[in-house]
Scaffold this motif. Structure first.
Motif, PDB file in Angstrom:
ATOM      1  N   VAL A 187       2.482 -19.457  -0.514  1.00 42.75           N
ATOM      2  CA  VAL A 187       3.589 -18.602  -0.940  1.00 42.75           C
ATOM      3  C   VAL A 187       4.490 -18.303   0.246  1.00 42.75           C
ATOM      4  CG1 VAL A 187       4.209 -16.346  -1.881  1.00 42.75           C
ATOM      5  CG2 VAL A 187       2.226 -17.569  -2.785  1.00 42.75           C
ATOM      6  N   ARG A 210       0.671 -20.535  -4.329  1.00 44.26           N
ATOM      7  CA  ARG A 210       1.697 -20.415  -5.373  1.00 44.26           C
ATOM      8  C   ARG A 210       1.106 -20.953  -6.672  1.00 44.26           C
ATOM      9  NH1 ARG A 210       7.027 -19.313  -4.964  1.00 44.26           N
ATOM     10  NH2 ARG A 210       6.818 -19.317  -2.684  1.00 44.26           N
ATOM     11  N   ARG A 247      -0.695 -14.994  -8.933  1.00 44.43           N
ATOM     12  CA  ARG A 247       0.649 -14.442  -9.116  1.00 44.43           C
ATOM     13  C   ARG A 247       0.591 -13.045  -9.727  1.00 44.43           C
ATOM     14  NH1 ARG A 247       4.994 -17.626 -12.761  1.00 44.43           N
ATOM     15  NH2 ARG A 247       3.714 -16.778 -14.461  1.00 44.43           N
TER      16      ARG A 247
END
Length: 334
Positions: free
Chosen positions: A73, A231, A246
């Protein structure tokens, strides 16, 4: 030909051999040297859980570290962050923090249960509530997992709601370089209180020691995934079935996950530990598609924050947590 059973046997023999070698070569001599022979059996079991913890660390590193390198990320602004969080993780996974508390509380709960039996009171037991679950061990395991996760959700909300608890829990949220080891980045007193709470809940619903150990391992592995710098999400449906990196990252996001909603009151989103259904049911879900940056608003420089210091290393983080708890940090506020 079934190849699984021979492989399981080989793995079991290797594990048993390693446990015996460590116990007989290192632990047992120390026990007798310090006159602690009465703890021999407990020490042998402790070696077993030490090995389980070591395997857990290896599996996490092998699975999640490549993902962090492949689909990160963010880039780390503090190269020491991962190492410091690894220290916390090693302490918990190798030191069987949660299991020690569970086994320590077992005699107390047994005593209370015996007293209630004498008074003609039948203690609550989840297996008696749903007897058919006994015929399906996997179903019973999942049932325990759901119940413990429900109680963990409310404990997590309390950590954000009560000022004294946030004084400790804020350390966990102060990591601006979240990584696969960040789940265990907690104040030791904070972890101690949570482990007592969950152990009492587990004992109250009839969880057996072997079941509890497996429940803890499964939960910890999933929580490590949630905190990883990856991610990754589980899609529109999956996001509502299991907490993803997330979904949980949103909980850690500055101004979203734990924003103040008034004097003395901490609010926020995505408190669920494993199952997002609790956030959906109780109105705290936020299914943002953003991979937000993490931290606490008061860490930011003026005028956004006050550049508060939460500590760069293990001991400073523990020390500052106690200062916040005792309200010696005059600038600290929800």
């Amino acid at each position: 030909m079934n190849l699984i059973d021979p492989l399981v046997d080989i793995a079991s023999n290797l594990f048993s051999g390693a446990q015996a070698a460590i116990f007989e070569g290192i632990v047992q001599p120390l026990i007798y040297q310090f006159g602690l022979g009465e703890f021999t059996e407990d020490a042998f079991e402790a070696v077993e859980w030490f090995l389980f913890g070591a395997l857990e660390l290896l599996v996490l590193f092998a699975l999640l570290r490549p993902l962090e390198a492949l689909i990160p990320v963010h880039r780390f602004t503090d190269k020491r962050a991962r190492w410091n969080d690894f220290l916390y993780t090693a302490l918990h996974r190798l030191g069987v923090f949660s299991l020690v508390i569970f086994f320590a509380l077992t005699p107390l709960i047994d005593g209370v249960t015996g007293f209630l039996h004498l008074q003609g009171v039948q203690p609550f037991n989840l297996e008696r509530l749903w007897p058919s679950s006994l015929a399906h061990p996997i179903l019973l395991f999942f049932l325990y997992l759901v119940v413990l996760d429900f109680f963990d959700y409310w404990y997590h909300r309390a950590q954000h709601q009560w000022e004294w608890s946030w004084a400790l829990h804020s350390l966990h949220h102060s990591q601006r370089n979240m990584n696969l080891w960040s789940d265990n980045r907690n104040h030791l007193l904070d972890d101690f209180l949570r482990d007592i709470y969950l152990a009492l809940v587990a004992l109250a619903i009839g969880v057996q020691p072997g079941q509890y150990a497996l429940l803890i391992v499964v939960s910890r592995m999933l929580q490590s995934l949630q905190h990883a710098n990856v991610r990754l999400h589980f899609g529109a449906i999956g996001e509502r079935l299991l907490v993803s990196p997330r979904f949980h990252r949103t909980h850690h996001a500055i101004g979203i996950g734990h924003e103040s909603k008034g004097e003395g009151s901490l609010g926020g989103h995505n408190f669920a530990v494993l199952l997002p259904i609790w956030d959906v049911l109780f109105g705290t879900s936020n299914f943002s598609k953003e991979f937000a940056m993490t931290g606490i608003r008061d860490q930011l420089p003026f005028p956004e924050g006050v550049a508060r210091d939460y500590g760069a290393g293990f001991w400073s983080q523990q020390y500052l947590g106690i200062r916040r708890l005792l309200k010696l940090d005059k600038e600290f506020a929800p």
